[in-house]
Write a protein that holds these residues in place. Structure first.
Motif, PDB file in Angstrom:
ATOM      1  N   ILE A 122       0.803  -1.226   0.000  1.00 46.23           N
ATOM      2  CA  ILE A 122       0.000   0.000   0.000  1.00 46.23           C
ATOM      3  C   ILE A 122       0.836   1.277   0.000  1.00 46.23           C
ATOM      4  O   ILE A 122       0.295   2.359  -0.237  1.00 46.23           O
ATOM      5  CB  ILE A 122      -0.978   0.027   1.189  1.00 46.23           C
ATOM      6  N   GLU A 123       2.138   1.166   0.231  1.00 50.95           N
ATOM      7  CA  GLU A 123       2.954   2.375   0.377  1.00 50.95           C
ATOM      8  C   GLU A 123       2.967   3.251  -0.872  1.00 50.95           C
ATOM      9  O   GLU A 123       2.892   4.486  -0.771  1.00 50.95           O
ATOM     10  CB  GLU A 123       4.386   2.003   0.773  1.00 50.95           C
ATOM     11  N   THR A 124       3.048   2.648  -2.063  1.00 47.22           N
ATOM     12  CA  THR A 124       3.128   3.441  -3.292  1.00 47.22           C
ATOM     13  C   THR A 124       1.881   4.290  -3.474  1.00 47.22           C
ATOM     14  O   THR A 124       1.963   5.509  -3.708  1.00 47.22           O
ATOM     15  CB  THR A 124       3.327   2.528  -4.516  1.00 47.22           C
ATOM     16  N   ALA A 125       0.718   3.647  -3.358  1.00 51.91           N
ATOM     17  CA  ALA A 125      -0.540   4.390  -3.507  1.00 51.91           C
ATOM     18  C   ALA A 125      -0.711   5.401  -2.381  1.00 51.91           C
ATOM     19  O   ALA A 125      -1.163   6.532  -2.603  1.00 51.91           O
ATOM     20  CB  ALA A 125      -1.719   3.423  -3.533  1.00 51.91           C
ATOM     21  N   ALA A 126      -0.321   5.008  -1.149  1.00 57.99           N
ATOM     22  CA  ALA A 126      -0.534   5.867   0.011  1.00 57.99           C
ATOM     23  C   ALA A 126       0.292   7.148  -0.072  1.00 57.99           C
ATOM     24  O   ALA A 126      -0.109   8.190   0.465  1.00 57.99           O
ATOM     25  CB  ALA A 126      -0.196   5.111   1.288  1.00 57.99           C
ATOM     26  N   GLY A 127       1.445   7.103  -0.748  1.00 57.21           N
ATOM     27  CA  GLY A 127       2.324   8.262  -0.790  1.00 57.21           C
ATOM     28  C   GLY A 127       1.932   9.318  -1.802  1.00 57.21           C
ATOM     29  O   GLY A 127       2.572  10.381  -1.867  1.00 57.21           O
ATOM     30  N   LYS A 128       0.879   9.097  -2.576  1.00 59.14           N
ATOM     31  CA  LYS A 128       0.514  10.062  -3.619  1.00 59.14           C
ATOM     32  C   LYS A 128      -0.107  11.313  -3.008  1.00 59.14           C
ATOM     33  O   LYS A 128      -1.093  11.251  -2.285  1.00 59.14           O
ATOM     34  CB  LYS A 128      -0.456   9.409  -4.606  1.00 59.14           C
ATOM     35  N   GLU A 129       0.515  12.464  -3.325  1.00 63.27           N
ATOM     36  CA  GLU A 129       0.024  13.754  -2.830  1.00 63.27           C
ATOM     37  C   GLU A 129      -1.311  14.101  -3.512  1.00 63.27           C
ATOM     38  O   GLU A 129      -1.504  13.834  -4.707  1.00 63.27           O
ATOM     39  CB  GLU A 129       1.037  14.852  -3.123  1.00 63.27           C
ATOM     40  N   LEU A 130      -2.213  14.721  -2.747  1.00 63.98           N
ATOM     41  CA  LEU A 130      -3.524  15.083  -3.271  1.00 63.98           C
ATOM     42  C   LEU A 130      -3.576  16.584  -3.545  1.00 63.98           C
ATOM     43  O   LEU A 130      -3.412  17.400  -2.623  1.00 63.98           O
ATOM     44  CB  LEU A 130      -4.618  14.700  -2.279  1.00 63.98           C
ATOM     45  N   ALA A 131      -3.805  16.936  -4.794  1.00 62.35           N
ATOM     46  CA  ALA A 131      -3.919  18.354  -5.152  1.00 62.35           C
ATOM     47  C   ALA A 131      -5.229  18.938  -4.643  1.00 62.35           C
ATOM     48  O   ALA A 131      -5.294  20.107  -4.246  1.00 62.35           O
ATOM     49  CB  ALA A 131      -3.827  18.507  -6.678  1.00 62.35           C
ATOM     50  N   GLU A 132      -6.276  18.127  -4.650  1.00 58.22           N
ATOM     51  CA  GLU A 132      -7.593  18.567  -4.177  1.00 58.22           C
ATOM     52  C   GLU A 132      -8.143  17.538  -3.177  1.00 58.22           C
ATOM     53  O   GLU A 132      -8.978  16.696  -3.533  1.00 58.22           O
ATOM     54  CB  GLU A 132      -8.557  18.719  -5.344  1.00 58.22           C
ATOM     55  N   PRO A 133      -7.703  17.608  -1.939  1.00 53.66           N
ATOM     56  CA  PRO A 133      -8.128  16.607  -0.952  1.00 53.66           C
ATOM     57  C   PRO A 133      -9.635  16.537  -0.761  1.00 53.66           C
ATOM     58  O   PRO A 133     -10.190  15.442  -0.647  1.00 53.66           O
ATOM     59  CB  PRO A 133      -7.431  17.079   0.329  1.00 53.66           C
ATOM     60  N   THR A 134     -10.300  17.695  -0.730  1.00 56.93           N
ATOM     61  CA  THR A 134     -11.755  17.687  -0.522  1.00 56.93           C
ATOM     62  C   THR A 134     -12.461  16.950  -1.655  1.00 56.93           C
ATOM     63  O   THR A 134     -13.401  16.167  -1.416  1.00 56.93           O
ATOM     64  CB  THR A 134     -12.290  19.120  -0.417  1.00 56.93           C
ATOM     65  N   LYS A 135     -12.016  17.179  -2.879  1.00 51.56           N
ATOM     66  CA  LYS A 135     -12.607  16.477  -4.039  1.00 51.56           C
ATOM     67  C   LYS A 135     -12.324  14.988  -3.945  1.00 51.56           C
ATOM     68  O   LYS A 135     -13.198  14.151  -4.255  1.00 51.56           O
ATOM     69  CB  LYS A 135     -12.010  17.044  -5.333  1.00 51.56           C
ATOM     70  N   ALA A 136     -11.121  14.620  -3.495  1.00 51.14           N
ATOM     71  CA  ALA A 136     -10.776  13.203  -3.361  1.00 51.14           C
ATOM     72  C   ALA A 136     -11.685  12.519  -2.347  1.00 51.14           C
ATOM     73  O   ALA A 136     -12.193  11.419  -2.595  1.00 51.14           O
ATOM     74  CB  ALA A 136      -9.313  13.058  -2.949  1.00 51.14           C
ATOM     75  N   ILE A 137     -11.909  13.169  -1.219  1.00 43.81           N
ATOM     76  CA  ILE A 137     -12.769  12.574  -0.191  1.00 43.81           C
ATOM     77  C   ILE A 137     -14.213  12.513  -0.676  1.00 43.81           C
ATOM     78  O   ILE A 137     -14.936  11.549  -0.403  1.00 43.81           O
ATOM     79  CB  ILE A 137     -12.634  13.362   1.128  1.00 43.81           C
ATOM     80  N   GLU A 138     -14.638  13.521  -1.417  1.00 43.28           N
ATOM     81  CA  GLU A 138     -15.982  13.506  -2.007  1.00 43.28           C
ATOM     82  C   GLU A 138     -16.146  12.286  -2.911  1.00 43.28           C
ATOM     83  O   GLU A 138     -17.158  11.568  -2.850  1.00 43.28           O
ATOM     84  CB  GLU A 138     -16.203  14.789  -2.810  1.00 43.28           C
ATOM     85  N   ASP A 139     -15.151  12.039  -3.769  1.00 42.67           N
ATOM     86  CA  ASP A 139     -15.216  10.907  -4.687  1.00 42.67           C
ATOM     87  C   ASP A 139     -15.142   9.569  -3.938  1.00 42.67           C
ATOM     88  O   ASP A 139     -15.820   8.601  -4.311  1.00 42.67           O
ATOM     89  CB  ASP A 139     -14.092  10.995  -5.709  1.00 42.67           C
ATOM     90  N   VAL A 140     -14.318   9.516  -2.905  1.00 41.76           N
ATOM     91  CA  VAL A 140     -14.208   8.293  -2.101  1.00 41.76           C
ATOM     92  C   VAL A 140     -15.550   7.941  -1.477  1.00 41.76           C
ATOM     93  O   VAL A 140     -16.028   6.796  -1.552  1.00 41.76           O
ATOM     94  CB  VAL A 140     -13.133   8.456  -1.004  1.00 41.76           C
ATOM     95  N   THR A 141     -16.167   8.912  -0.832  1.00 46.77           N
ATOM     96  CA  THR A 141     -17.425   8.623  -0.127  1.00 46.77           C
ATOM     97  C   THR A 141     -18.558   8.316  -1.100  1.00 46.77           C
ATOM     98  O   THR A 141     -19.434   7.495  -0.804  1.00 46.77           O
ATOM     99  CB  THR A 141     -17.809   9.799   0.784  1.00 46.77           C
ATOM    100  N   LYS A 142     -18.520   8.935  -2.266  1.00 48.28           N
ATOM    101  CA  LYS A 142     -19.536   8.626  -3.279  1.00 48.28           C
ATOM    102  C   LYS A 142     -19.350   7.209  -3.814  1.00 48.28           C
ATOM    103  O   LYS A 142     -20.311   6.436  -3.941  1.00 48.28           O
ATOM    104  CB  LYS A 142     -19.470   9.644  -4.409  1.00 48.28           C
ATOM    105  N   ALA A 143     -18.099   6.859  -4.134  1.00 48.85           N
ATOM    106  CA  ALA A 143     -17.813   5.533  -4.699  1.00 48.85           C
ATOM    107  C   ALA A 143     -18.147   4.413  -3.713  1.00 48.85           C
ATOM    108  O   ALA A 143     -18.564   3.320  -4.121  1.00 48.85           O
ATOM    109  CB  ALA A 143     -16.346   5.445  -5.101  1.00 48.85           C
ATOM    110  N   LEU A 144     -17.980   4.670  -2.416  1.00 45.01           N
ATOM    111  CA  LEU A 144     -18.189   3.640  -1.402  1.00 45.01           C
ATOM    112  C   LEU A 144     -19.534   3.771  -0.689  1.00 45.01           C
ATOM    113  O   LEU A 144     -19.775   3.085   0.307  1.00 45.01           O
ATOM    114  CB  LEU A 144     -17.046   3.681  -0.384  1.00 45.01           C
ATOM    115  N   SER A 145     -20.401   4.660  -1.201  1.00 45.97           N
ATOM    116  CA  SER A 145     -21.747   4.870  -0.633  1.00 45.97           C
ATOM    117  C   SER A 145     -21.691   5.200   0.859  1.00 45.97           C
ATOM    118  O   SER A 145     -22.444   4.662   1.673  1.00 45.97           O
ATOM    119  CB  SER A 145     -22.624   3.626  -0.866  1.00 45.97           C
TER     120      SER A 145
END
Length: 392
Positions: free
Chosen positions: A310-333
């Motif tokens: 998981i380290e490779t994926a975990a280390g990726k910097e997020l340019a738009e964290p709020t958008k990332a969390i929005e997409d995560v919660t939408k994808a996982l209901s």
């Protein structure tokens, strides 16, 4: 008690526990055991009345402890309602609406579908009321309506079998927390002797509970969760779980789960007295699986491999964290309320990466008072990492 444990809500509902210790869990299971009633009965022996389930015409059973009667009135739990909806093919949303808005219509629906197949058999799992088993019918609790092929693996029996499996492994562990709901039991096992460094994964991370630094506390310990349902809400499972020292976040690895299903042969009608031989075979299998789980999951190689994955994926910097969390919660209901909780934990964690989203999911899970929701959210952590990494 650490700060993060002190902050967690404790369930106060009867017959439930959240973050209990092993002794408290055992006492609760022992109390439940004395009130359990399992009966296989035809549809003709059941009816709905004022939203409750009435059992009538089931032959009493003589046991070593006396006469056990099943006839009586049973108040359905939400889980039992789901079983009724499933077995009678009534949409669950409609059944819940009837229970809230029109109980006579609920009774009519249930009774009409029961009359369609009077010989069809079910297993009713219940708790007796306060009256002794031989007394006249009184109000109990309908825990679940299941197939007459359902194989019982009770929580108390499984707990003893699991602890025997741990003992057989010879590996010292500790029970770090236990949950019990009307759906499932969860027992979290951890080995502080088996831990690996995860400096890259925890670089820049802070505990949202007390501000402790992942750079200073980079250890990840090996562990697993033993889970079981007595009411048809899933198999008995043993799921590997890594525990982060800095925050006690737990990361479950669902794809490596070991499981034992609750499916057996058809049961005879009447009150069920479970065969000692059958139970012995089932529990011996559980003991063996737990022994295997300890040897497999409580190893440095296993934890190190999972951290590396998981380290490779975990280390990726997020340019738009709020958008990332929005997409995560939408994808996982994930609900809007939980999304806000995850975002709060993400900000407090200070790690602006996909791994920070993963950590936010697991730390948010610790604060939920509903153990089933907490377990489900924790299981979303790795899928959340995958979705968040796409924004890196």
């Amino acid at each position: 008690m650490t700060q993060q444990f002190a902050e967690r809500a404790m369930s106060t509902e009867p017959d439930s526990a959240r973050n209990a210790n092993l002794n408290d869990l055992y006492a609760l299971l022992e109390s439940q055991q004395a009130r359990k009633l399992d009966v296989v009965l035809p549809a003709s022996a059941m009816r709905a009345q004022q939203g409750q389930i009435v059992v009538q015409g089931v032959e009493a059973m003589i046991t070593d402890t006396g006469v056990t009667r099943a006839d009586g009135i049973y108040r359905p739990t939400a889980v039992a309602d789901e079983g009724i909806a499933d077995k009678l093919r009534i949409p669950i949303a409609y059944l819940r609406r009837m229970r809230t808005e029109n109980v006579p219509l609920l009774d009519s629906n249930i009774n009409e579908w029961l009359r369609q197949e009077p010989e069809r058999r079910f297993m009713l799992r219940a708790f007796r009321g306060e009256q002794p088993p031989e007394a006249a019918p009184g109000e109990g609790v309908a825990r679940a309506l299941l197939s007459d092929s359902y194989k019982r693996i009770d929580n108390a029996d499984l707990l003893f079998a699991a602890l025997e499996g741990v003992q057989n492994s010879g590996h010292p562990v500790q029970i770090t927390g236990c949950d019990l709901t009307n759906r499932r039991m969860y027992v979290r096992v951890e080995s502080e002797l088996v831990a690996v460094q995860a400096r890259e994964l925890l670089r820049g991370y802070r505990s949202p509970f007390n501000g402790a630094s992942g750079d200073e506390l980079p250890l990840v310990s090996a562990g697993f969760v033993i889970s079981n349902s007595e009411v048809g809400a899933g198999a008995c499972t043993i799921t590997p779980r890594a525990v982060f020292q800095v925050c006690t976040n737990g990361l479950t690895v669902a794809k490596d789960v070991m499981r034992a299903v609750h499916l057996g042969g058809k049961q005879d009608e009447g009150v069920i007295s479970w065969s000692d031989e059958t139970q012995t075979r089932t529990l011996a299998l559980i003991t063996s699986k737990v022994t295997d789980a300890v040897r497999t999951f409580l190893s440095e190689d296993y934890v190190r491999t999972k951290v590396a994955e998981i380290e490779t994926a975990a280390g990726k910097e997020l340019a738009e964290p709020t958008k990332a969390i929005e997409d995560v919660t939408k994808a996982l209901s994930i609900s809007a309320e939980t999304k806000d909780l995850i975002l709060s934990h993400f900000v407090r964690g200070g790690q602006m990466t996909a791994g920070g989203v993963m950590q936010a999911v697991t730390s948010a899970a610790q604060t939920l008072s509903d153990a089933d929701q907490a377990a489900a959210l924790e299981a979303h952590a790795l899928p959340a990492l995958t979705v968040a990494a796409q924004h890196g």
